[in-house]
Motif scaffolding. Structure first.
Motif, short mmCIF file in Angstrom:
data_model
loop_
_atom_site.label_atom_id
_atom_site.label_comp_id
_atom_site.label_asym_id
_atom_site.label_seq_id
_atom_site.Cartn_x
_atom_site.Cartn_y
_atom_site.Cartn_z
N GLY A 39 4.97 4.71 7.74
CA GLY A 39 4.72 5.71 8.67
C GLY A 39 4.47 6.93 7.92
N ILE A 40 4.80 7.21 6.60
CA ILE A 40 3.57 8.27 5.64
C ILE A 40 2.38 8.28 5.45
CG2 ILE A 40 3.93 9.34 3.55
CD1 ILE A 40 6.81 8.85 3.39
N ALA A 41 1.80 7.38 5.74
CA ALA A 41 0.41 5.67 4.99
C ALA A 41 -0.55 6.70 6.19
CB ALA A 41 0.50 4.92 4.83
N SER A 96 0.86 -1.19 -0.47
CA SER A 96 -0.09 -0.10 -0.33
C SER A 96 0.57 1.11 -0.03
CB SER A 96 -0.58 -0.18 0.74
OG SER A 96 -0.18 -0.32 2.85
N GLY A 97 2.63 1.44 0.58
CA GLY A 97 3.00 2.48 -0.44
C GLY A 97 2.26 3.45 0.63
N MET A 98 2.44 4.61 0.55
CA MET A 98 2.54 6.15 0.95
C MET A 98 0.28 5.97 1.53
SD MET A 98 4.67 8.42 -0.03
CE MET A 98 6.11 8.38 -0.46
N GLY A 99 -0.26 4.80 0.44
CA GLY A 99 -1.86 4.87 1.08
C GLY A 99 -2.74 5.42 0.12
N ARG A 100 -2.50 5.97 -1.02
CA ARG A 100 -2.78 6.49 -1.84
C ARG A 100 -4.41 5.66 -1.88
NH1 ARG A 100 -1.65 9.14 -7.99
NH2 ARG A 100 0.32 10.08 -6.55
#
Length: 252
Positions: A135-137, A106-110
């Protein structure tokens, strides 16, 4: 609009200027197709950056896993799928209050944010290997100005090989996050959840590099493909989103 433009960071401006330089070089060399594609990329990227500034999120970077010491031959760098990818591939009428969405990688949650803001999912889950990206997500989720329809959003920091896919997941999103043995193992886990708890499951696969393996299991039915217009044939699976349904086990 001026407020949004002023909020674009220096890094993003630099990236856009580099793209313009590339566009100029392509034009000088007479590469009309390269010019057209660069212009479209620049326009699309600028729009997405402004959208993110408006809604208080940050998901646009491209990040190599080498930066986090997580690189491996079957893991792919982080690059978010386009905003509205879900809206183009998953009709809202197909999602109900009992459905559960999961983004594996999911990476940064886009896509987590898009799923939670655009659909009435009961629960939205993001699973990400990198602690930094996750953490950014979490920051995006806490600070977004998007209105979330789904109130239960779970961002999990885990290797997908160690993660047990819940037996109530009904929509799975993949943005080509891993390949090879890792991909095969995750798909086997997904099939196992359906065999334990038979139910309709939709898989949305952006940049479907491992489609041959997916179809080769005999358990996935291709439903539709969504591609950008006049996509060059040499791009292969890149730039396309393919939707699949998991079929029941033979003899079940």
């Amino acid at each position: 609009m001026s407020v949004l433009i002023e909020s674009v960071t220096a890094t993003e401006i630099s990236s856009l200027l580099e793209s313009c330089a590339d566009t100029g070089a392509a034009a000088a060399a007479g590469m009309v197709e390269g010019l057209r594609r660069s212009y479209k990329w620049l326009r699309r990227t600028t729009g997405q950056l402004l959208f993110e500034r408006r809604y208080g999120v940050r998901t646009s970077e491209v990040v190599s896993l080498e930066e986090f010491g997580l690189a491996r031959h079957d893991r792919v760098y982080y690059s978010a799928a386009n905003w509205r990818t879900l809206r183009r591939t998953l009709p809202r009428r197909d999602v109900g209050e009992h459905d559960v969405f999961i983004d594996l990688g999911s990476g940064m949650g886009r896509m987590v944010l898009e799923a939670a803001s655009q659909y009435p999912f009961r629960k939205v889950i993001g699973v990400e290997l990198s602690e930094q990206l996750n953490g950014i997500a979490r920051e995006n989720l806490a600070g977004t100005r998007l209105r979330l329809r789904c109130k239960e959003v779970d961002l999990v920091r885990s290797d997908v090989l160690d993660y047990d896919i819940p037996d109530d997941v009904s929509v799975v999103f993949l943005n080509n996050p891993f390949r090879g043995e890792t991909f095969a193992t995750v798909i086997e886990k997904l099939i196992a959840t359906v065999d334990r708890n038979p139910r309709p499951v939709t898989v949305i696969y952006f940049n479907p590099v491992e489609e041959a393996f997916l179809l080769g299991t005999g358990r996935f039915h291709h439903v539709r493909t969504v591609a950008r217009r006049r996509r060059p044939a040499q791009d292969g699976p890149f730039g396309t989103v393919r939707v699949y349904a998991i079929t029941e086990r033979a003899g079940a």
